[in-house]
Design a protein around this motif. Structure first.
Motif, PDB file in Angstrom:
ATOM      1  N   LEU A   1       0.825  -1.210   0.000  1.00  0.00           N
ATOM      2  CA  LEU A   1       0.000   0.000   0.000  1.00  0.00           C
ATOM      3  C   LEU A   1       0.862   1.265   0.000  1.00  0.00           C
ATOM      4  O   LEU A   1       0.583   2.194  -0.787  1.00  0.00           O
TER       5      LEU A   1
ATOM      6  N   CYS B   1      -4.819   6.778  -2.837  1.00  0.00           N
ATOM      7  CA  CYS B   1      -5.158   5.730  -3.805  1.00  0.00           C
ATOM      8  C   CYS B   1      -6.594   5.814  -4.287  1.00  0.00           C
ATOM      9  O   CYS B   1      -6.888   5.430  -5.429  1.00  0.00           O
ATOM     10  N   LYS B   2      -7.510   6.298  -3.444  1.00  0.00           N
ATOM     11  CA  LYS B   2      -8.919   6.319  -3.854  1.00  0.00           C
ATOM     12  C   LYS B   2      -9.160   7.241  -5.043  1.00  0.00           C
ATOM     13  O   LYS B   2     -10.128   7.067  -5.787  1.00  0.00           O
TER      14      LYS B   2
ATOM     15  N   ARG C   1       0.843   4.154  -2.993  1.00  0.00           N
ATOM     16  CA  ARG C   1       0.642   5.559  -2.640  1.00  0.00           C
ATOM     17  C   ARG C   1       1.822   6.418  -3.116  1.00  0.00           C
ATOM     18  O   ARG C   1       1.636   7.505  -3.685  1.00  0.00           O
TER      19      ARG C   1
ATOM     20  N   ASN D   1       0.632   3.957  10.771  1.00  0.00           N
ATOM     21  CA  ASN D   1      -0.511   4.510  11.493  1.00  0.00           C
ATOM     22  C   ASN D   1      -0.238   4.690  12.975  1.00  0.00           C
ATOM     23  O   ASN D   1      -0.963   5.411  13.659  1.00  0.00           O
TER      24      ASN D   1
ATOM     25  N   GLU E   1      -9.196  -1.323   1.292  1.00  0.00           N
ATOM     26  CA  GLU E   1      -8.046  -0.534   1.740  1.00  0.00           C
ATOM     27  C   GLU E   1      -7.685   0.536   0.729  1.00  0.00           C
ATOM     28  O   GLU E   1      -7.363   1.679   1.082  1.00  0.00           O
TER      29      GLU E   1
ATOM     30  N   THR F   1     -10.257   3.416   0.752  1.00  0.00           N
ATOM     31  CA  THR F   1     -10.239   4.279   1.935  1.00  0.00           C
ATOM     32  C   THR F   1      -8.941   5.075   2.062  1.00  0.00           C
ATOM     33  O   THR F   1      -8.875   5.981   2.885  1.00  0.00           O
ATOM     34  N   ASP F   2      -7.927   4.720   1.280  1.00  0.00           N
ATOM     35  CA  ASP F   2      -6.673   5.471   1.347  1.00  0.00           C
ATOM     36  C   ASP F   2      -6.873   6.837   0.698  1.00  0.00           C
ATOM     37  O   ASP F   2      -7.417   6.943  -0.409  1.00  0.00           O
TER      38      ASP F   2
END
Length: 661
Positions: free
Chosen positions: A136, A185-186, A140, A533, A178, A181-182
């Motif tokens: 991920l 990336c969304k 990104r 996170n 995932e 919601t990023d």
């Protein structure tokens, strides 16, 4: 043994037919409906119109079985009774069974489409093999590096539109969730394609069209292991599979960037792949970054900018034939919006960086400039000056970073597979004698065995082991924390996930913070985390943090988009040669006051160093404060006594084999 049961034999026969698929399920239900229609026709044969034969009665039964609208058209008690039974049975056999078969078939088909089993049909895309804790952040970072990606795709002969294909072994809806919601990336969800399959399977690799990709990224796994096979072994198998695929298809091998955790397997990975390949030695690089952060307080903030696209300044590689034959001192003042850091020269098949080169060094035809700038367009801006070349006043002995040998004690809390490389990196520095204590709950015998197997035997001279639970307050109280200059808290790789490892590390950090709260001793603290996170959970507490998977993800993207950058970072964060460090104003003999950035970098050049920026607002020797890299060169900076200058200096100990002409 039970005797043969005919009913079970018939049921087994039906099972074998049903598992063959939807077509055979339809055949079975058609046979059942036909037999029921035949039975219904025989039951009413002769009870109706005398002109209606047996076939007509069978058709009559089929119509009642398939269409309940005929139920009120019959006369006579017997025909109405049979018609009622056939109509009710039709709801189950004809409607219920057929709808169930069609529903199951449609569900299976939709699930197969969701799994992403169909090979993609595209070229010049970027493939990521495997879904790990690096994937991920990789996606990104690729979208944040939009400008670099366009230039990379252009060099590869493809369109400037980025498309990413991820081959995940266990493609679950949670992975797509995932991405949606990023926050980054969304926005590009339609250009991210998920395929299901194992990167160890040749056929599955075809689903991602690896041989037609502009680049293939193979991130390592830290916490997930299957079948006792390590991540490095899997990656080597993937490289062999790509070789085999290209050989069978008669196509050129794609450019591959991968991460190998075990240093001893880096050479094996290079031998396994016959195409363009860059291998990042993960454990070694993270270990170097840890040691460099302990040596230079505040370096983590510098690295945060250098490795993250879209945050402040980055290093760019720029080629221009205009600079051929010119000396470094003639060009470094010409970049009005960038800071000249060095050059990269291709020696045979490898890239050799020369960071902080002398002013007299002459650029050759294939040399590329290493520039610190906000973006690539700023890095290209060059103004020809009529002034003579900028002199370099410091001699080689004066410009070396050779402080008096000193001793430092370091407490390493926790254990991971990076420890052997970390100890090897500590031992490579000759200007500091390190006394390392490793505090962990792992048995000492196991640690010594691991160090022995790693081939590093010098650890006994400067490393000792302490046994204790890092989350236990009693165990912490047995340590003499006042005797340590630095405390390094390692994220454990023995747990099943990064979240669990970080929870354990942060619990130990809170125990340490409580013990140091009422003391005057303030050792430097470097905390390694696995989940980005969790950074905000600790807030603005003292100490520096390093998120290893995130750091390696950023490095993978940098190397994928510009191969030369790996050699630059390799040289910049090692024991000898160029090093990012911090200088006080006193070091340059400067009082506090107003200075332009141009004037400050001239002072740095006179000392044989390159000025990168300013670290201001720090009242103490810690990482608090504001970092300003590559500011406007004409702006006036009002320096205070505690401000520090961020520079690239060069240690005297250089490997002579690095120089090539």
């Amino acid at each position: 043994m039970k005797s043969f049961n005919p009913f079970q034999g018939f049921r087994y026969f039906l099972e074998r037919l049903f598992v063959r698929g939807t077509f055979y399920q339809f055949l079975v239900m058609a046979a059942v409906i036909g037999m029921v229609s035949l039975a219904g026709g025989l039951l009413v044969y002769g009870s109706g119109d005398q002109d209606t034969g047996l076939l007509g009665e069978i058709w009559w039964a089929f119509l009642r079985l398939s269409d309940p609208g005929y139920l009120g058209d019959d006369e006579g008690l017997w025909r109405r009774s049979v018609s009622t039974v056939l109509t009710v049975g039709g709801y189950v056999l004809f409607l219920g069974a057929l709808v169930a078969i069609l529903t199951q078939w449609l569900g299976r088909y939709m699930r197969s489409l969701e799994k992403g089993l169909t090979p993609v049909r595209m070229r010049h895309h970027i493939v990521i093999l495997g879904w790990t804790d690096r994937t991920l952040p990789l996606i990104r970072e690729l979208w944040l590096a939009e400008g670099r990606v366009k230039r990379f795709l252009s060099r590869m002969g493809g369109p400037d539109r980025l498309r990413i294909v991820v081959l995940a072994e266990d493609l679950q809806p949670e992975l797509a969730a995932e991405l949606r919601t990023d926050p980054v990336c969304k926005k590009y969800i339609n250009s991210i394609i998920l395929r299901s399959g194992s990167a160890l399977n040749n056929e599955h690799l075809n689903r991602a069209a690896c041989l037609h990709a502009a680049a293939v990224l193979v991130p390592a796994r830290t916490y997930e292991y299957t079948g006792g096979v390590s991540s490095d072994v899997e990656i080597i198998k993937i490289l062999l599979a790509l070789n085999s695929q290209a050989s069978e298809a008669g196509l050129a091998l794609p450019y591959v960037v991968t991460e190998i955790q075990d240093t001893k397997k880096v050479l094996i990975a290079r031998r396994a792949y016959h195409g363009p390949l860059e291998v990042i030695d993960g454990n070694s690089f993270v270990s170097r970054m840890m040691v460099q952060n302990l040596r230079n307080l505040g370096l983590s903030l510098v690295c945060l900018e250098l490795f993250n696209h879209g945050i402040g300044q980055n290093l760019y590689i720029h080629r221009n034939s205009f600079f051929d034959g010119k000396k470094v001192g003639q060009i470094r003042m010409g970049f009005s919006r960038a800071t000249f850091c060095g050059i990269v020269r291709k020696c045979e098949s490898a890239f050799t960086p020369f960071l902080n080169p002398p002013a007299s060094m002459i650029l050759q035809g294939d040399d590329a400039l290493v520039l610190l700038a906000r973006d690539y367009e700023s890095a290209k801006i060059f103004t020809t000056s009529e002034q003579r070349e900028d002199p370099e006043m410091a001699s080689l002995s004066e410009r070396s970073l050779q402080p008096e040998p000193q001793q430092q004690s370091v407490l390493v809390v926790g254990w991971s597979h990076k420890i052997p490389e970390l100890l090897r990196e500590f031992s490579s520095y000759t200007d500091t004698l390190y006394d390392i204590r490793i505090f962990s709950s792992r048995p000492v015998e196991e640690r010594l065995q691991i160090l022995k197997e790693s081939g590093f035997s010098d650890h006994e001279n400067f490393c000792s082991h302490l046994l204790g639970e890092v989350t236990s307050e009693e165990a912490w109280r047995t340590l003499d924390l006042s005797s340590y200059h630095s405390i390094l808290m390692i994220s454990s790789d023995r747990l099943s996930s990064g979240e669990e490892a970080d929870a354990r590390t942060m619990a130990g950090y809170l125990q340490l913070e409580a013990l140091l709260k009422n003391t005057d001793h303030r050792p430097q603290i470097l905390l390694e985390l696995s989940d980005p996170n969790n950074r905000r959970l600790l807030g603005s507490r003292r100490g520096e943090m390093m998120i290893s998977p995130l750091l390696l993800s950023h490095l993978l993207v940098h190397v994928a988009l510009r191969r030369e950058i790996l050699a630059v970072f390799h040289v910049l964060f090692r024991a000898s040669g160029p090093e990012i460090t911090f200088r006080s104003l006193e070091h340059y003999g400067l009082p506090a006051g107003p200075y332009s950035f141009d004037a400050l970098r001239r002072h740095a050049w006179n000392q044989g160093e390159i000025l990168l920026g300013l670290f201001s607002g720090a009242e103490k020797e810690d990482s608090s404060g504001t970092l300003i890299l590559n500011p406007d060169h004409k702006v006036v900076l009002h320096l205070k006594p505690h401000d520090r200058l961020v520079v690239i200096g060069t240690q005297l100990k250089m490997m002579k084999g690095e120089l090539c002409t």
